[in-house]
Design a protein around this motif. Structure first.
Motif, PDB file in Angstrom:
ATOM      1  N   ARG A  94       0.835  -1.203   0.000  1.00 33.30           N
ATOM      2  CA  ARG A  94       0.000   0.000   0.000  1.00 33.30           C
ATOM      3  C   ARG A  94       0.876   1.262   0.000  1.00 33.30           C
ATOM      4  O   ARG A  94       0.588   2.233  -0.717  1.00 33.30           O
ATOM      5  N   LYS A  95       1.936   1.235   0.798  1.00 32.68           N
ATOM      6  CA  LYS A  95       2.841   2.382   0.827  1.00 32.68           C
ATOM      7  C   LYS A  95       3.582   2.521  -0.499  1.00 32.68           C
ATOM      8  O   LYS A  95       3.744   3.631  -1.016  1.00 32.68           O
ATOM      9  N   TYR A  96       4.007   1.406  -1.048  1.00 39.22           N
ATOM     10  CA  TYR A  96       4.708   1.417  -2.342  1.00 39.22           C
ATOM     11  C   TYR A  96       3.782   1.920  -3.447  1.00 39.22           C
ATOM     12  O   TYR A  96       4.220   2.643  -4.361  1.00 39.22           O
ATOM     13  N   SER A  97       2.499   1.575  -3.369  1.00 37.68           N
ATOM     14  CA  SER A  97       1.522   1.999  -4.376  1.00 37.68           C
ATOM     15  C   SER A  97       1.254   3.499  -4.317  1.00 37.68           C
ATOM     16  O   SER A  97       0.740   4.070  -5.287  1.00 37.68           O
ATOM     17  N   LYS A  98       1.568   4.134  -3.206  1.00 38.52           N
ATOM     18  CA  LYS A  98       1.426   5.596  -3.098  1.00 38.52           C
ATOM     19  C   LYS A  98       2.701   6.305  -3.540  1.00 38.52           C
ATOM     20  O   LYS A  98       2.642   7.374  -4.161  1.00 38.52           O
ATOM     21  N   HIS A  99       3.846   5.718  -3.227  1.00 39.16           N
ATOM     22  CA  HIS A  99       5.115   6.375  -3.536  1.00 39.16           C
ATOM     23  C   HIS A  99       5.380   6.449  -5.035  1.00 39.16           C
ATOM     24  O   HIS A  99       5.822   7.483  -5.543  1.00 39.16           O
ATOM     25  N   VAL A 100       5.125   5.348  -5.755  1.00 41.74           N
ATOM     26  CA  VAL A 100       5.447   5.314  -7.188  1.00 41.74           C
ATOM     27  C   VAL A 100       4.635   6.351  -7.972  1.00 41.74           C
ATOM     28  O   VAL A 100       5.214   7.152  -8.724  1.00 41.74           O
ATOM     29  N   ILE A 152      12.648  11.595  -8.999  1.00 42.48           N
ATOM     30  CA  ILE A 152      13.718  10.598  -9.002  1.00 42.48           C
ATOM     31  C   ILE A 152      14.007  10.115  -7.582  1.00 42.48           C
ATOM     32  O   ILE A 152      14.170   8.911  -7.337  1.00 42.48           O
ATOM     33  N   GLY A 153      14.053  11.066  -6.637  1.00 38.54           N
ATOM     34  CA  GLY A 153      14.325  10.690  -5.250  1.00 38.54           C
ATOM     35  C   GLY A 153      13.280   9.749  -4.698  1.00 38.54           C
ATOM     36  O   GLY A 153      13.607   8.737  -4.043  1.00 38.54           O
ATOM     37  N   ILE A 154      12.014  10.045  -4.955  1.00 38.85           N
ATOM     38  CA  ILE A 154      10.926   9.199  -4.447  1.00 38.85           C
ATOM     39  C   ILE A 154      10.973   7.816  -5.093  1.00 38.85           C
ATOM     40  O   ILE A 154      10.856   6.784  -4.408  1.00 38.85           O
ATOM     41  N   LEU A 155      11.156   7.777  -6.412  1.00 38.62           N
ATOM     42  CA  LEU A 155      11.159   6.495  -7.120  1.00 38.62           C
ATOM     43  C   LEU A 155      12.352   5.634  -6.725  1.00 38.62           C
ATOM     44  O   LEU A 155      12.216   4.419  -6.534  1.00 38.62           O
ATOM     45  N   SER A 157      14.222   5.789  -3.882  1.00 39.69           N
ATOM     46  CA  SER A 157      14.143   5.337  -2.492  1.00 39.69           C
ATOM     47  C   SER A 157      13.078   4.257  -2.304  1.00 39.69           C
ATOM     48  O   SER A 157      13.306   3.250  -1.622  1.00 39.69           O
ATOM     49  N   SER A 158      11.905   4.451  -2.930  1.00 41.26           N
ATOM     50  CA  SER A 158      10.850   3.441  -2.800  1.00 41.26           C
ATOM     51  C   SER A 158      11.227   2.159  -3.528  1.00 41.26           C
ATOM     52  O   SER A 158      10.901   1.059  -3.069  1.00 41.26           O
ATOM     53  N   GLY A 159      11.944   2.298  -4.652  1.00 38.30           N
ATOM     54  CA  GLY A 159      12.392   1.107  -5.372  1.00 38.30           C
ATOM     55  C   GLY A 159      13.390   0.301  -4.564  1.00 38.30           C
ATOM     56  O   GLY A 159      13.334  -0.936  -4.538  1.00 38.30           O
ATOM     57  N   MET A 160      14.318   0.992  -3.888  1.00 38.43           N
ATOM     58  CA  MET A 160      15.292   0.293  -3.052  1.00 38.43           C
ATOM     59  C   MET A 160      14.608  -0.393  -1.870  1.00 38.43           C
ATOM     60  O   MET A 160      14.952  -1.526  -1.501  1.00 38.43           O
ATOM     61  N   GLU A 161      13.631   0.290  -1.285  1.00 32.57           N
ATOM     62  CA  GLU A 161      12.901  -0.304  -0.155  1.00 32.57           C
ATOM     63  C   GLU A 161      12.127  -1.541  -0.607  1.00 32.57           C
ATOM     64  O   GLU A 161      12.100  -2.562   0.088  1.00 32.57           O
ATOM     65  N   HIS A 162      11.510  -1.444  -1.786  1.00 24.79           N
ATOM     66  CA  HIS A 162      10.754  -2.589  -2.294  1.00 24.79           C
ATOM     67  C   HIS A 162      11.685  -3.748  -2.634  1.00 24.79           C
ATOM     68  O   HIS A 162      11.362  -4.918  -2.358  1.00 24.79           O
ATOM     69  N   SER A 163      12.830  -3.438  -3.224  1.00 23.49           N
ATOM     70  CA  SER A 163      13.794  -4.483  -3.555  1.00 23.49           C
ATOM     71  C   SER A 163      14.273  -5.205  -2.295  1.00 23.49           C
ATOM     72  O   SER A 163      14.404  -6.440  -2.280  1.00 23.49           O
TER      73      SER A 163
END
Length: 356
Positions: A94-100, A152-155, A157-163
């Motif tokens: 849910r958090k990832y779906s908001k960040h992207v 870029i910063g949001i994508l 950071s959220s991508g690293m967290e998801h990975s």
């Protein structure tokens, strides 16, 4: 007392199934089954994680007797019955779906800021072949770059967290109910309709404002603002719907694993070969698409800053209002769009050729 007996006791004490423990440890259910059948033994990092989950020492878990210790509090147990989300998958998604979508919308909002400040300057800007001058022009460029950098910063950071989450939990047991799936479908339909409605409203409002007042830049700013809102709604709804496809998550998790991680997974060799093949395909796509977007960026920036001289004009000529519409700078963003399309084609072709 054996490790096998301790593990079985600790699971039963918390009403924890093999699938739930596997989700917490980031392994397959078959791995836990083999541990309890004494057909294989977990690696040290898994043992340490089990000690954290069951609140015991490594010596007690491996060589001690944990069956006679005091029972754990009820709050620390896992409820029996249908599968539950024991690793925080739904909260993470849910958090990832908001960040992207927020990161994507930031790019569009940067364009809104550029258009707004260029209107204040009263001189031609990027979108009609020039660069706005003075403080308004600088603020416009600042707004554009701020939007891009924020996105870029949001994508990233959220991508690293998801990975990191995927690597920690490469297997998730499907715990969603039919009611939750129905709710996700409703969110998808509402999000797509609202998003498309916002984009359509932006187009109509842009045409109306430009026709009634002739304020083209104001109309463009409104258009991009409503497009940003529409894009956010559509991407968010799509990701919220995709999150309930646990099977797809488990398949795509292989793309996040490195070869050494795949080698350590306790699965049949045929499955391990499939994971290696999927990882090689993913890295091939990453490399090719990275080169495509790098070339697209170089072309776009060259087009932006050298376009007028290549067309036989100067920025002074453009700022004076001459050849504004025909200037190649108006289309500097096209290489990125073409690059994105090429990346999609490359992904489809490579996966088809590799049989993924």
């Amino acid at each position: 007392m054996s490790f096998r007996t301790n593990l079985q006791y600790l699971r039963a004490e918390r009403h924890m199934t093999q699938e739930q423990l596997a989700m917490l440890l980031g392994v397959s259910r078959q791995s836990v089954t083999k541990w309890e059948a004494e057909k294989s033994y977990p690696e040290m990092d898994k043992l340490i994680k089990m000690c954290q989950i069951f609140e015991c020492s490594l010596d007690d878990l491996v060589q001690g007797d944990l069956t006679d210790r005091d029972p754990v509090p009820v709050a620390a147990t896992v409820p029996s019955g249908p599968a539950t989300d024991v690793c925080g998958y739904d909260e993470h998604m849910r958090k990832y779906s908001k960040h992207v979508p927020t990161g994507v919308a930031s790019f569009v909002l940067g364009i809104v800021g550029l258009v707004f400040f260029e209107e204040a300057s009263g001189t031609p800007g990027f979108f009609n072949g020039g660069i706005a001058s003075g403080w308004s022009g600088l603020l416009g460029l600042g707004a554009l770059f701020l939007g891009v950098l924020t996105g870029i910063g949001i994508l990233v950071s959220s991508g690293m967290e998801h990975s990191a989450f995927v690597k920690a939990h490469p297997f998730i047991e499907d715990f969603y109910t039919e009611e939750e799936r129905l709710q996700a479908r409703r969110v998808l339909v509402k999000g797509v309709i609202a998003g498309l409605g916002s984009i359509f409203a932006g187009v109509m409002l842009c045409a109306f404002v430009e026709r009634e007042s002739g304020a083209g830049w104001a109309a463009a700013a409104v258009l991009f603002l409503l497009v940003a809102i529409g894009v956010w709604m559509i991407v968010y709804a799509g990701m919220m719907y995709d999150r309930i496809d646990i099977a797809d998550y488990n398949r795509s998790a292989a793309e996040e694993l490195e070869m050494e991680d795949i080698a350590r997974i306790d699965v049949p060799e045929a499955v391990r070969d499939e994971l290696r093949s999927a990882r090689r395909t993913h890295k091939k796509i990453e490399a090719i698409c990275g080169v495509i977007m790098l070339v697209a960026t170089i072309i776009a920036l060259t087009w932006l800053f050298m376009g007028p001289s290549l067309a036989g004009t100067t920025w002074d000529t453009i700022d004076a209002g001459h050849a504004a519409v025909d200037s190649p700078v108006s289309y500097f963003w096209l290489p990125w769009m073409v690059g994105g399309i090429l990346c999609a084609i490359v992904t489809i072709v490579i996966k088809a050729l590799d049989g993924d």
